[in-house]
Design a protein around this motif. Structure first.
Motif, PDB file in Angstrom:
ATOM      1  N   SER A 186       0.831  -1.218  -0.018  1.00 15.37           N
ATOM      2  CA  SER A 186       0.105   0.128   0.013  1.00 15.37           C
ATOM      3  C   SER A 186       0.692   1.320  -0.002  1.00 15.37           C
ATOM      4  N   GLN A 218      -2.708   1.436  -4.654  1.00 19.06           N
ATOM      5  CA  GLN A 218      -3.731   2.431  -5.023  1.00 19.06           C
ATOM      6  C   GLN A 218      -3.667   2.616  -6.435  1.00 19.06           C
ATOM      7  N   ILE A 251      -2.718  -7.170   0.384  1.00 17.96           N
ATOM      8  CA  ILE A 251      -1.843  -6.321   0.715  1.00 17.96           C
ATOM      9  C   ILE A 251      -0.601  -7.029   1.487  1.00 17.96           C
ATOM     10  N   VAL A 268       2.528  -2.177   4.225  1.00 14.41           N
ATOM     11  CA  VAL A 268       1.949  -0.982   4.408  1.00 14.41           C
ATOM     12  C   VAL A 268       3.068  -0.074   4.322  1.00 14.41           C
TER      13      VAL A 268
END
Ligand SMILES: Nc1ncnc2c1ncn2[C@@H]1O[C@H](COP(=O)(O)OP(=O)(O)O)[C@@H](O)[C@H]1O
Ligand SMILES: Cc1ncc(COP(=O)(O)O)c(N)n1
Length: 270
Positions: free
Chosen positions: A12, A21, A38, A41
């Motif tokens: 992400s 995204q 995912i 992060v």
């Protein structure tokens, strides 16, 4: 109505221009249903990467299994996989679930220089993922890291492409964004027999955050619709070219590309 379904397995990007995204925005713009697993992060903006937080491996497994139980993707792309353990799990699950149209974007380093793949994971990428891939989409530094070939010329690129196909990839496209050829950027596709060149004008801009992710996501979306590899690359190249040419000018650093541009251009030309 049948709709193509595409899955991205990636990191992400809090800044919204790359990673998961960028992939989901691209799938949406190309009329494909998008799903995501995912792997990590990241805290990022257009100025750089502030932090990387890998998802615990059980979380990665659980997302993959949830998708496999209920939703069969027509095409799958991988982006930032971060470490060897995640690569090996993705490889196992891809085989177990019989997912076939696998696009491997071997993400290694963010534009600002921050590592997005541990160095010790490159061998896992080569041994466990590339042999399962329908197409691998390295940029020039990634092709060098995978093959050990220093790429200075177009012939070097061809040699690296051959080596990546020998590793088991059905196709490879070595993107030319890091080595413009005069006023053009040429992306070089190899299918194990023949080479194909995809040319586009070089756009002089610093807003190239997420170009690799967006290109491979567009390719995945087109494969999910059942397009052949040549058609899919052609559309992906057009998509990324318009996205870079019409960049949004957001943020103080390397800004995101414009994921709306392809569809708006299509609508305007009708
Ligand atoms: N300045 C640019 N102008 C036009 N197209 C670009 C530009 N930079 C990259 N691209 C395109 O974006 C895609 C990603 O390119 P590249 O920069 O090589 O990979 P990465 O983003 O993975 O480093 C390729 O299809 C390339 O042709
Ligand atoms: C989560 C994530 N994945 C990938 C990239 C690479 O971006 P680029 O496409 O510009 O190489 C990134 N910056 N962040």
């Amino acid at each position: 109505m049948t709709i193509g379904k595409a899955l991205t397995i990636a990191g992400s990007d809090s800044g919204g221009g790359a990673g998961i995204q960028a992939d989901l925005k691209t799938f949406q713009e190309l009329d494909v249903y998008g799903m995501s697993v995912i792997t990590a992060v990241t805290s990022q903006n257009t100025l750089g990467v502030h932090g990387v937080y890998p998802v615990p491996i059980e979380g990665v497994i659980s997302q993959l299994d949830a998708i496999a139980e209920d939703l069969s993707p027509d095409a799958v792309k991988t982006g930032m996989l971060f470490n060897q353990e995640i690569i090996q799990i993705v490889s196992n699950k891809v085989q177990k679930h019989g997912w076939e149209k696998i696009v491997v974007d071997p993400v290694m380093i963010a534009k600002g220089g921050h590592p997005l793949l541990e160095e010790s994971a490159i061998n896992a990428l080569i041994n466990d993922l590339i042999p399962l891939s329908f197409i691998v989409t390295p940029n020039i530094p990634e092709a060098e890291a995978i093959t050990g070939i220093e790429i200075k010329s177009f012939d070097d690129r061809k040699e690296a492409a051959k080596k990546i196909c020998q590793m088991g990839a059905k196709h490879v496209i070595i993107k030319g964004g890091h080595q413009p050829s005069g006023s053009e950027i040429i992306d070089l596709l190899f299918d194990g027999h023949d080479f194909y060149e995809f040319k586009g004008n070089y756009v002089n801009t610093k807003h190239t955050h997420g170009t690799g992710c967006t290109f491979s996501a567009a390719l995945t979306a087109e494969l999910a619709k059942g397009k052949d590899v040549i058609e899919a690359v052609k559309t992906a190249k057009e998509f990324i070219h318009l996205a870079v040419e019409n960049a949004l000018g957001i943020g103080g650093g390397h800004g995101p590309t414009n994921h709306w541009a392809y569809k708006r251009n299509l609508a305007a030309s009708k």
